[in-house]
Motif scaffolding. Structure first.
Motif, PDB file in Angstrom:
ATOM      1  N   TYR A 214       0.844  -1.198   0.000  1.00 36.03           N
ATOM      2  CA  TYR A 214       0.000   0.000   0.000  1.00 36.03           C
ATOM      3  C   TYR A 214       0.877   1.245   0.000  1.00 36.03           C
ATOM      4  CZ  TYR A 214      -3.421   3.535   1.248  1.00 36.03           C
ATOM      5  OH  TYR A 214      -4.207   4.662   1.236  1.00 36.03           O
ATOM      6  N   ALA A 215       0.514   2.206  -0.852  1.00 33.53           N
ATOM      7  CA  ALA A 215       1.244   3.471  -0.940  1.00 33.53           C
ATOM      8  C   ALA A 215       0.251   4.621  -0.984  1.00 33.53           C
ATOM      9  CB  ALA A 215       2.141   3.496  -2.180  1.00 33.53           C
ATOM     10  N   ARG A 216       0.594   5.718  -0.311  1.00 35.60           N
ATOM     11  CA  ARG A 216      -0.269   6.896  -0.304  1.00 35.60           C
ATOM     12  C   ARG A 216       0.571   8.159  -0.165  1.00 35.60           C
ATOM     13  NH1 ARG A 216      -2.015  10.516   3.140  1.00 35.60           N
ATOM     14  NH2 ARG A 216      -0.978   9.484   4.882  1.00 35.60           N
ATOM     15  N   THR A 217       0.184   9.189  -0.886  1.00 31.57           N
ATOM     16  CA  THR A 217       0.730  10.524  -0.691  1.00 31.57           C
ATOM     17  C   THR A 217      -0.427  11.502  -0.517  1.00 31.57           C
ATOM     18  OG1 THR A 217       0.791  10.971  -3.077  1.00 31.57           O
ATOM     19  CG2 THR A 217       2.799  10.078  -2.071  1.00 31.57           C
ATOM     20  N   SER A 218      -0.191  12.562   0.237  1.00 32.22           N
ATOM     21  CA  SER A 218      -1.220  13.584   0.416  1.00 32.22           C
ATOM     22  C   SER A 218      -1.297  14.508  -0.789  1.00 32.22           C
ATOM     23  CB  SER A 218      -0.941  14.404   1.678  1.00 32.22           C
ATOM     24  OG  SER A 218      -0.993  13.581   2.828  1.00 32.22           O
ATOM     25  N   GLN A 219      -0.155  14.717  -1.460  1.00 33.34           N
ATOM     26  CA  GLN A 219      -0.106  15.559  -2.645  1.00 33.34           C
ATOM     27  C   GLN A 219       0.811  14.914  -3.672  1.00 33.34           C
ATOM     28  OE1 GLN A 219       1.212  19.383  -1.160  1.00 33.34           O
ATOM     29  NE2 GLN A 219      -0.874  20.130  -0.952  1.00 33.34           N
ATOM     30  N   ASP A 220       0.434  15.091  -4.945  1.00 35.05           N
ATOM     31  CA  ASP A 220       1.292  14.622  -6.022  1.00 35.05           C
ATOM     32  C   ASP A 220       2.392  15.645  -6.256  1.00 35.05           C
ATOM     33  OD1 ASP A 220       2.301  13.070  -8.010  1.00 35.05           O
ATOM     34  OD2 ASP A 220       0.571  13.218  -9.347  1.00 35.05           O
ATOM     35  N   SER A 221       3.417  15.255  -6.990  1.00 36.47           N
ATOM     36  CA  SER A 221       4.485  16.193  -7.325  1.00 36.47           C
ATOM     37  C   SER A 221       3.966  17.246  -8.292  1.00 36.47           C
ATOM     38  CB  SER A 221       5.664  15.447  -7.958  1.00 36.47           C
ATOM     39  OG  SER A 221       5.288  14.891  -9.199  1.00 36.47           O
ATOM     40  N   SER A 222       4.727  18.331  -8.431  1.00 37.84           N
ATOM     41  CA  SER A 222       4.304  19.411  -9.328  1.00 37.84           C
ATOM     42  C   SER A 222       4.199  18.937 -10.769  1.00 37.84           C
ATOM     43  CB  SER A 222       5.296  20.577  -9.231  1.00 37.84           C
ATOM     44  OG  SER A 222       6.622  20.142  -9.535  1.00 37.84           O
ATOM     45  N   GLN A 223       4.930  17.868 -11.127  1.00 39.87           N
ATOM     46  CA  GLN A 223       4.867  17.316 -12.483  1.00 39.87           C
ATOM     47  C   GLN A 223       3.695  16.350 -12.650  1.00 39.87           C
ATOM     48  OE1 GLN A 223       7.761  17.246 -10.648  1.00 39.87           O
ATOM     49  NE2 GLN A 223       8.689  19.015 -11.640  1.00 39.87           N
ATOM     50  N   GLY A 224       3.041  15.975 -11.538  1.00 37.55           N
ATOM     51  CA  GLY A 224       1.941  15.039 -11.623  1.00 37.55           C
ATOM     52  C   GLY A 224       2.357  13.656 -12.088  1.00 37.55           C
ATOM     53  N   ASP A 225       3.576  13.231 -11.745  1.00 34.70           N
ATOM     54  CA  ASP A 225       4.108  11.971 -12.263  1.00 34.70           C
ATOM     55  C   ASP A 225       3.974  10.806 -11.275  1.00 34.70           C
ATOM     56  OD1 ASP A 225       5.903  12.787 -10.345  1.00 34.70           O
ATOM     57  OD2 ASP A 225       7.632  12.917 -11.695  1.00 34.70           O
ATOM     58  N   GLU A 226       3.300  11.029 -10.142  1.00 33.94           N
ATOM     59  CA  GLU A 226       3.093   9.977  -9.139  1.00 33.94           C
ATOM     60  C   GLU A 226       4.411   9.387  -8.661  1.00 33.94           C
ATOM     61  OE1 GLU A 226       0.279   7.090 -10.430  1.00 33.94           O
ATOM     62  OE2 GLU A 226      -1.284   8.554 -10.865  1.00 33.94           O
ATOM     63  N   CYS A 227       5.435  10.205  -8.605  1.00 31.23           N
ATOM     64  CA  CYS A 227       6.763   9.732  -8.206  1.00 31.23           C
ATOM     65  C   CYS A 227       6.750   9.218  -6.764  1.00 31.23           C
ATOM     66  CB  CYS A 227       7.778  10.862  -8.378  1.00 31.23           C
ATOM     67  SG  CYS A 227       9.463  10.439  -7.883  1.00 31.23           S
TER      68      CYS A 227
END
Length: 438
Positions: free
Chosen positions: A9-22
Motif C-alpha cells: 500500500y502506498a499513499r501521498t497527500s499531494q502529487d508532485s508538481s509534475q503530476g508523475d506519481e513519483c
C-alpha cells in the motif's frame, strides 16, 4: 521456505508538481525491497495518490479496496493475501477509525503479518496493537501541529496583505502583484458585461474563441469564470478561509498589496448577480451551499465517465460526461452526455443513464460469475436488493474502476448496446485486458 504473499500500500497527500506519481512509485519500490528482506513477496498493489488521510471527508478508494480484499482473503486474480507492507503506519492510517478498520480487516483471518521497514509485526499480539496505537498518536499530533502552522502562516500572510501562494491568479503576472495586460482586461470586461446582464456562458464562449486558457492550461467555463470575476481579489480585498479579512484599525476589509482590476463597488454589483452558492467565497467541492449541505453527485456514474468519441486527429475526446434529466422518456429519465458548451468537450456523445448503470452492475456482478472481478456475494445481494446506499455504491465503483469510456452509439438503434460502456480497471497489471459490458 515459502514466501508470504502480501499487499503493498502506498499513499501521498499531494502529487508532485509534475503530476508523475513519483512519491507513490517510490513507496511501492521500497515496499518490494522490504518484503523481500523479511520473507515476503508483493502480489498486489494498492495506491492512493494525492489522497489526504487526516480529514474525515476525504475518500481513499484504494484503502477501502485493500480492506475489502483482506476481509475476503484474496486480491482478485492475484491470489491469497497474508499481510500488508507499507513504508510507515501513517501511510495507512492517521485517524482512530481507520486504525480500527485496518486492524479488523488484517486480522480477519489467522496468520496475517504487517511489514514495515523495521520488520515483521504480529497484529494479533498486545505489543503489535500497542505499536499501532503509538504510531497513531504520533501521526495525529504531527498532523494537528502541521495544520496549525499552515493556518497561522496563511493568516499572517493575509494580515500583511500579501497574495495567496500557489499558482498565479488569472489576471496577474507571476509576481501576483502586477496586472496581466491581456487577462486583466478580459476580467474587467467580463465584470462590466455581467453587470449589464450578459450570461457567463456567453463570456466563456468568447474567451474560448479567443484561445484563452487558465493559468493551469484549462479551457474557460462558466464555473471558473464566475469564480474569477467574483473573487474579492479583483477589487483588492484579501480573503482567507472564505471570509474577508478585516483591518482591526479601520474595521474595513483589508486591502492587498496588488494592483486592482475593478472598484469595490463594481465587485459588489457583479456578486449581486449570482446566488450565494455560485460566489467565489462559497465555491469548492466541500463548501456549504444555501442548504448548508455539502454538494455531491446526483447520478450514480457522475465523475466516472469519459467521452470516447473520436476527434479529428484520431484520439478520443476524453472529456468528463455529466448527467442531466430528459423530458419525454420513461426508459431513460436521465442521460449522461459530453458537454460541448464553452469548448469543454466535443458534444457528440450521449448515453442513457439507466443503460450505463445497468452495464456497471453487469461488470461488477456478472451473471455467470466469471467476470473480471470477484466481489463478495453479500455485496452483490445488498446492491441488487436496494439495501446498499448511493454513496456506498459509488465507493464500490471507485474501488474497481479508474473510469469508464463511453463509445458513441449508432443513430436509429433503439436497443441498449452494453458494449458502448468500456471499463478501465484499476490495478490493470493484476487484471486481464479490459472488456466491454457483455
Amino acid at each position: 521456505m515459502d514466501l508470504i504473499p502480501v499487499a503493498s500500500y502506498a499513499r501521498t497527500s499531494q502529487d508532485s508538481s509534475q503530476g508523475d506519481e513519483c512519491g507513490v512509485r517510490n513507496q511501492h519500490r521500497i515496499n518490494e525491497r522490504t518484503a523481500a528482506e523479511h520473507g515476503c513477496i508483493v502480489v498486489a498493489t494498492y495506491t492512493d495518490n494525492a489522497r489526504n488521510a487526516t480529514k474525515d471527508d476525504r475518500e481513499r478508494p484504494a484503502f477501502d479496496h485493500l480492506l475489502a480484499d483482506l476481509h475476503r482473503g484474496h486480491a482478485f486474480t492475484a491470489g491469497p493475501l497474508m499481510g500488508v507492507v507499507a513504508v510507515a503506519d501513517d501511510r495507512l492510517y492517521r485517524r482512530p477509525e481507520d486504525l480500527v478498520r485496518f486492524m479488523a480487516a488484517l486480522t480477519a483471518n489467522p496468520g496475517r503479518v504487517y511489514v514495515d521497514r523495521d520488520g515483521l509485526r504480529d497484529p494479533y499480539s498486545k505489543e503489535g496493537i500497542l505499536d499501532a496505537a503509538g504510531s497513531l498518536q504520533g501521526a495525529v499530533a504531527e498532523g494537528q501541529l502541521r495544520s496549525r502552522r499552515v493556518r497561522d502562516w496563511h493568516w499572517s500572510r493575509a494580515m500583511d496583505g500579501l497574495p495567496h501562494s500557489g499558482p498565479r491568479p488569472f489576471g496577474w503576472l507571476e509576481d501576483r502583484q502586477t496586472l496581466h495586460p491581456v487577462e486583466s482586461a478580459l476580467v474587467r470586461q467580463a465584470i462590466e458585461d455581467r453587470i449589464a446582464g450578459k450570461a457567463v456562458a456567453e463570456v466563456a464562449r468568447e474567451w474560448t474563441a479567443l484561445g484563452i486558457t487558465g493559468t493551469r492550461g484549462g479551457r474557460p467555463n462558466q464555473q471558473t469564470i464566475t469564480q474569477i470575476i467574483t473573487s474579492p481579489r479583483v477589487c483588492g480585498f484579501r480573503a482567507n478561509h472564505g471570509e474577508l479579512m478585516i483591518d482591526p484599525t479601520t474595521e474595513k476589509p483589508l486591502a492587498g498589496s496588488w494592483q486592482v482590476i475593478v472598484t469595490p463597488e463594481q465587485w459588489s454589483k457583479v456578486c449581486a448577480t449570482f446566488s450565494a452558492g455560485s460566489l467565489y467565497m462559497h465555491r469548492g467541492p466541500l463548501s456549504p451551499r444555501l442548504t448548508r449541505r455539502k454538494a455531491g453527485p446526483k447520478y450514480l456514474a457522475s465523475g466516472f465517465l469519459r467521452c470516447g468519441a473520436e476527434l479529428s486527429g484520431g484520439d478520443p475526446c476524453g472529456q468528463p460526461m455529466g448527467g442531466t434529466k430528459t423530458a419525454h422518456s420513461r426508459r431513460s429519465p436521465y442521460n449522461y452526455f459530453c458537454n460541448g458548451a464553452a469548448g469543454r468537450g466535443c458534444g457528440r456523445c450521449a448515453i442513457s443513464g439507466p443503460l450505463v448503470e445497468d452495464a456497471i452492475e453487469r461488470l461488477l456482478f456478472p451473471g455467470d460469475g466469471r467476470g473480471r472481478v470477484r466481489l463478495p456475494e453479500p455485496m452483490r445481494l445488498r446492491w441488487q436488493s436496494g439495501e446498499m446506499g448511493f454513496e456506498e455504491k459509488r465507493k464500490v465503483i471507485a474501488s474497481v474502476f479508474s473510469g469508464l469510456e463511453i463509445r458513441p452509439g449508432r443513430k436509429g438503434n433503439s436497443t441498449w448496446d452494453y458494449s458502448r460502456v468500456v471499463p478501465v480497471w484499476k490495478w490493470a497489471d493484476r487484471v486481464p485486458a479490459p472488456d466491454a459490458a457483455a
